[in-house]
Design a protein around this motif. Sequence first.
Motif: not given
Length: 388
Positions: A318-329, A335-343, A385-388
């Motif tokens: 689940l490709s995730t850039p490394t952020p330099d601040g805040a506490f979100y990724v 890979r789970i679903h093309a549509d993020e709402l469905e994912a 998430l690994r199990e999923l």
Amino acid sequence: MTSQPGTTFSPRLSEQVQRLRPSSTIAVTSRALEMQRMGIDVLSMAAGEPDFDTPAHVVAAAKAAIDAGKTRYTQVQGIPELREAIAAKLERENGLSYSPDAVTVGNGGKQSLFNAFFALLDPGDEVLIPAPYWVSYPEMVSFAGGVPVAVPTLPQDGYRLDVEALRAAITPRTRLIVLNSPGNPTGAVFPEETVRAVAELAQERGLFIVSDEMYEHIIYDREHASVARFAPDHTLIINGASKAYAMTGWRIGYAVGPLPLIRAMNAIQGQSTSNASSVSQWAATAAIADSREFIEMARGRFQQRRDRIVAGLNALGLSTPTPDGAFYVLADTTRIHADELEATRIILDEAKVAVVPGTDFLAPGRVRLSYATSLEQIERVLERLREL
Ligand code: GLU
């Protein structure tokens, strides 16, 4: 006999409110809380709030304020002690010189932003907002009659802001630029040269900047650069107690900027909520006066968590850039679903992990995870998430 009001008659709702979209960060957070209340073992990575308790010296200041009877209305713009503490903080930490009159305190950063957009926008005025953006900016802008204009930034560039793209989006109707660094949901931190270039652009084109610096203390291996250093006349700083001092529930935000704008914002607040909670203001005064130890502790913990969650999500594909601040990724969930709402739905229903879909942030194919939670919970989330 009891009846549910609204079944035989309901008032016509304003067109403006019918266009307002509810906050998706709040919606997912509430859904997760509701599921937890029903006994479902949901791990929430939705809420953008630190998991630490408010520091003890801050809680003590609030208790002392209650005991001393500081429980009445205060000045609309906030008690002088708090505004002085904010002005001193800006001098000490940001090298900025403002009088306490240039500060106005609201019920959370959200109210300060709301007041600002209502004070600054006429119908049809355009507001440039680098995207992905926090869900509430475009909604507040539209609610105030303005037109939000997204200026895209890309994950493969680490969500770097291209100032030329910002310039290209300017039209004769452009009035404002919203900056948010460190950013929610990207975690991107704009370097000083970017911030300086935005300041110069604003000066050159007669634009005004609303600079949301709510995450300024949650920053890793980088320095926070406030745009107000380069264009103070063109900038309103928004900040608050929520994220830096783990005070989300106390609802203290503030804005600092040119006096005529601050006075207009005070007038709006004076006709809506008056002052922020008196007790919370005394608590925030203690927090802002000195919380260095707490901030250092929190930053260290957030950094460990960032490193773990970024490595874990990437290892799962689940490709995730490394952020330099805040506490979100922002994780790519195609890979789970093309549509993020469905994912998001699959992750919640099957893995019992609450995340926020990228849709309203303008981050298609991605979901936002807040890692302001324990390392242990992060491990459990990665395992599910690994199990999923
Ligand atoms: N700012 C936080 C978030 O994005 C808190 C919720 C909200 O106000 O949107 O999750």
